[in-house]
Enzyme design. Sequence first.
Site, PDB file in Angstrom:
ATOM      1  N   VAL A 122      -2.400  -8.224   5.480  1.00 17.51           N
ATOM      2  CA  VAL A 122      -3.052  -7.174   4.322  1.00 17.51           C
ATOM      3  C   VAL A 122      -1.893  -6.268   3.937  1.00 17.51           C
ATOM      4  O   VAL A 122      -1.085  -5.826   4.771  1.00 17.51           O
ATOM      5  CB  VAL A 122      -4.172  -6.229   4.988  1.00 17.51           C
ATOM      6  CG1 VAL A 122      -4.798  -5.468   3.920  1.00 17.51           C
ATOM      7  CG2 VAL A 122      -5.216  -6.972   5.391  1.00 17.51           C
ATOM      8  N   CYS A 123      -1.761  -6.082   2.490  1.00 14.07           N
ATOM      9  CA  CYS A 123      -0.641  -5.432   1.864  1.00 14.07           C
ATOM     10  C   CYS A 123       0.835  -5.599   2.469  1.00 14.07           C
ATOM     11  O   CYS A 123       1.101  -6.761   2.330  1.00 14.07           O
ATOM     12  CB  CYS A 123      -1.247  -3.794   2.110  1.00 14.07           C
ATOM     13  SG  CYS A 123      -0.630  -2.749   0.927  1.00 14.07           S
ATOM     14  N   GLY A 124       1.251  -4.718   3.016  1.00 16.65           N
ATOM     15  CA  GLY A 124       2.598  -4.974   3.574  1.00 16.65           C
ATOM     16  C   GLY A 124       2.880  -5.497   4.722  1.00 16.65           C
ATOM     17  O   GLY A 124       4.080  -5.984   5.072  1.00 16.65           O
ATOM     18  N   THR A 142       1.520  -9.214  -1.805  1.00 18.47           N
ATOM     19  CA  THR A 142       1.422  -7.960  -1.130  1.00 18.47           C
ATOM     20  C   THR A 142       0.986  -6.881  -2.118  1.00 18.47           C
ATOM     21  O   THR A 142       0.475  -7.277  -3.057  1.00 18.47           O
ATOM     22  CB  THR A 142       2.721  -7.699  -0.644  1.00 18.47           C
ATOM     23  OG1 THR A 142       2.837  -6.556   0.185  1.00 18.47           O
ATOM     24  CG2 THR A 142       3.807  -7.310  -1.522  1.00 18.47           C
ATOM     25  N   GLY A 172      -3.428  -8.526  -1.023  1.00 17.39           N
ATOM     26  CA  GLY A 172      -2.798  -7.369  -1.860  1.00 17.39           C
ATOM     27  C   GLY A 172      -2.803  -6.120  -1.117  1.00 17.39           C
ATOM     28  O   GLY A 172      -2.628  -5.864  -0.048  1.00 17.39           O
TER      29      GLY A 172
END
Length: 220
Positions: A122-124, A142, A172
């Site tokens: 997830v994300c970073g 990301t 993202g």
Amino acid sequence: MLHAQIVLFDGFDLLDVSAPYEVLSAGANVSGGALSVELVSAEGPREVVSGSGGLVLKATGTLDPDKANLIIVPGAAGPINEPTDGSQLETIPILLARTQETRLPALMKQALDNPQVTVATVCGGSLALAMAGLLEGRHAVTHHLGMAALEATGAIPIQARVVDDGDLVTAGGVTSGLDLGLYLLERELGPRIALAVEDLFEFERRGTIWYNKGLEAAIR
């Protein structure tokens, strides 16, 4: 039974963890126990301080690619840029870089080398793997502010909410953890389980899911 591990590291983003955890936990209930989920760390059971106001979660197990079928790596929470006044802050890049000094990269390489494991981020979280050289040539996403950094590591950035690159599924920005969890339920346990959880949460999935399948588009 499918077993999922969600990784905690110092400075993790709380929503990156809690969103997929709640979705997968609900999936376990709705499916009658076809899935289990736990919070883990590379160091083993311990209290882990998040980057979200210092809130603490407890890892109850050890990250183990031989035990899990699904491993989810969150991103970090904190300021993005260094302060201009020279003061020291634990920015997101610093927190993600610090994961490289732990056993996390080696364990995640082991996970990606195991055909029985699906790795998700997830994300970073994808940046943490990319910084370890684990996403070179892989399609990933990301947070939109980190896409250039992702590409600089040799990964192939894809503008989508969720990117399915086979044994690697990335999502993202922070709220995409909900979409990721529901997508993983649909992929692993079927659409009826995912739709039941979506209805339970009163949440409507959004955005594009990109698959590494089919013919290449001749026109882009």
